[in-house]
Design a protein around this motif. Structure first.
Motif, PDB file in Angstrom:
ATOM      1  N   ALA A   1      80.587 -46.546  43.690  1.00 50.42           N
ATOM      2  CA  ALA A   1      82.162 -46.670  42.947  1.00 50.42           C
ATOM      3  C   ALA A   1      83.118 -47.515  43.864  1.00 50.42           C
ATOM      4  CB  ALA A   1      82.589 -45.509  42.460  1.00 50.42           C
ATOM      5  N   ARG A   2      84.143 -47.981  43.086  1.00 50.01           N
ATOM      6  CA  ARG A   2      85.237 -48.776  43.979  1.00 50.01           C
ATOM      7  C   ARG A   2      86.078 -47.571  44.661  1.00 50.01           C
ATOM      8  NH1 ARG A   2      84.973 -54.283  41.885  1.00 50.01           N
ATOM      9  NH2 ARG A   2      84.473 -54.142  39.792  1.00 50.01           N
ATOM     10  N   GLY A   3      86.921 -48.011  45.539  1.00 51.19           N
ATOM     11  CA  GLY A   3      88.069 -47.273  46.106  1.00 51.19           C
ATOM     12  C   GLY A   3      87.541 -46.186  47.169  1.00 51.19           C
ATOM     13  N   TRP A   4      88.469 -45.647  47.573  1.00 49.92           N
ATOM     14  CA  TRP A   4      88.513 -44.483  48.587  1.00 49.92           C
ATOM     15  C   TRP A   4      88.445 -43.013  47.784  1.00 49.92           C
ATOM     16  CZ3 TRP A   4      88.858 -44.378  54.071  1.00 49.92           C
ATOM     17  CH2 TRP A   4      88.634 -45.482  54.693  1.00 49.92           C
ATOM     18  N   PRO A   5      87.904 -42.210  48.403  1.00 44.99           N
ATOM     19  CA  PRO A   5      87.094 -42.176  49.658  1.00 44.99           C
ATOM     20  C   PRO A   5      85.904 -42.555  49.277  1.00 44.99           C
ATOM     21  CG  PRO A   5      87.105 -39.904  48.553  1.00 44.99           C
ATOM     22  CD  PRO A   5      88.255 -40.777  47.801  1.00 44.99           C
ATOM     23  N   ARG A   6      85.065 -43.023  50.418  1.00 44.07           N
ATOM     24  CA  ARG A   6      83.733 -43.610  49.857  1.00 44.07           C
ATOM     25  C   ARG A   6      82.711 -42.523  49.934  1.00 44.07           C
ATOM     26  NH1 ARG A   6      84.028 -47.575  47.487  1.00 44.07           N
ATOM     27  NH2 ARG A   6      81.773 -47.671  47.938  1.00 44.07           N
ATOM     28  N   GLN A   7      81.868 -42.641  48.884  1.00 41.41           N
ATOM     29  CA  GLN A   7      80.884 -41.569  48.730  1.00 41.41           C
ATOM     30  C   GLN A   7      79.949 -41.575  50.160  1.00 41.41           C
ATOM     31  OE1 GLN A   7      78.207 -43.475  45.741  1.00 41.41           O
ATOM     32  NE2 GLN A   7      77.080 -41.548  45.500  1.00 41.41           N
ATOM     33  N   ASN A   8      79.501 -40.516  50.394  1.00 42.05           N
ATOM     34  CA  ASN A   8      78.671 -40.332  51.571  1.00 42.05           C
ATOM     35  C   ASN A   8      77.067 -40.155  51.270  1.00 42.05           C
ATOM     36  OD1 ASN A   8      79.663 -40.040  54.256  1.00 42.05           O
ATOM     37  ND2 ASN A   8      81.028 -38.702  53.199  1.00 42.05           N
ATOM     38  N   ILE A   9      76.124 -40.894  51.618  1.00 45.58           N
ATOM     39  CA  ILE A   9      74.768 -40.605  51.580  1.00 45.58           C
ATOM     40  C   ILE A   9      74.153 -40.768  52.772  1.00 45.58           C
ATOM     41  CG2 ILE A   9      72.531 -41.481  50.372  1.00 45.58           C
ATOM     42  CD1 ILE A   9      74.405 -42.613  48.379  1.00 45.58           C
ATOM     43  N   ASP A  10      73.323 -39.762  53.016  1.00 50.20           N
ATOM     44  CA  ASP A  10      72.639 -39.772  54.614  1.00 50.20           C
ATOM     45  C   ASP A  10      73.560 -39.573  55.443  1.00 50.20           C
ATOM     46  OD1 ASP A  10      70.151 -40.203  53.224  1.00 50.20           O
ATOM     47  OD2 ASP A  10      70.014 -42.386  53.444  1.00 50.20           O
ATOM     48  N   GLY A  11      74.589 -38.906  55.126  1.00 51.19           N
ATOM     49  CA  GLY A  11      75.822 -38.823  56.015  1.00 51.19           C
ATOM     50  C   GLY A  11      76.809 -39.776  56.607  1.00 51.19           C
TER      51      GLY A  11
END
Ligand SMILES: [Zn+2]
Ligand SMILES: [Zn+2]
Length: 187
Positions: free
Chosen positions: A56-66
């Motif tokens: 998705a756009r914007g903050w916070p960024r999604q975390n994947i694999d840390g």
């Protein structure tokens, strides 16, 4: 966080495609067909990525694999193609002047930042200052490759013409010697 985007379908055998990681999880760029009898192999993940389930756009960024996932990173199935760029989004970022990290507009900022290594601007285009700091902290390539410097660019400068930014880098180097890791517009 886990993701589960439908795997893109193989154009040859209509089976699912998947990403192949190397041992250190870095060079994840290509998709392969899971069907052993099919030869559809080594295709850039960014060119087959589905529209659904992408960052998705914007903050916070999604975390994947840390790790926070940039807006331009393709998600294939349950994995991120860290070293690849979503080609559709790359065009959109180019045309609408969007930040490659958060996908939001850069238009309201007087300047943005690009990553440059050995005279080459890194693919993906410009970033907000905050997004550049995130990228250079968490992206292994930007963090570990000390040839990368970050150059501030004026709002009017575009991805198809980074000549002026590269010229500022060269001029700085001629005047002062080594380039700092961050080179502001008026250095
Ligand atoms: Zn196939
Ligand atoms: Zn941003």
């Amino acid at each position: 966080m886990t993701v589960n985007v439908p795997f893109p379908t193989c154009p040859d055998c209509h089976g699912p495609l998947t990403l192949q990681y190397d041992a250190d999880l870095n060079d994840t760029k290509y998709v392969y067909c899971l069907n052993a009898e099919c030869s559809y192999d080594g295709i850039s993940a960014g060119s087959v990525v589905s529209k659904e389930g992408q960052p998705a756009r914007g903050w916070p960024r999604q975390n994947i694999d840390g790790r926070p996932v940039p807006w331009l990173a393709p998600i294939i199935g349950d994995r991120v193609a860290w070293a690849s760029l979503n080609s559709g989004r790359l065009d959109e970022a180019d045309q609408r002047r969007l930040c490659q990290v958060c996908g939001c507009s850069l238009a309201s900022n007087p300047s943005a930042w690009i990553a440059v290594s050995q005279g080459e601007v890194a693919a993906g285009g410009a970033m907000h200052r905050r997004c550049m700091h995130l990228a250079r902290t968490v992206c292994p390539e930007l963090r570990n490759d000390l040839t990368y410097v970050f150059v501030e660019v004026h709002q009017s400068e575009r991805a198809n013409d980074w000549e002026a930014a590269l010229a500022r880098l060269t001029a700085y180097e001629e005047r002062h010697g080594p380039i700092p890791r961050l080179l502001p517009l008026h250095a």
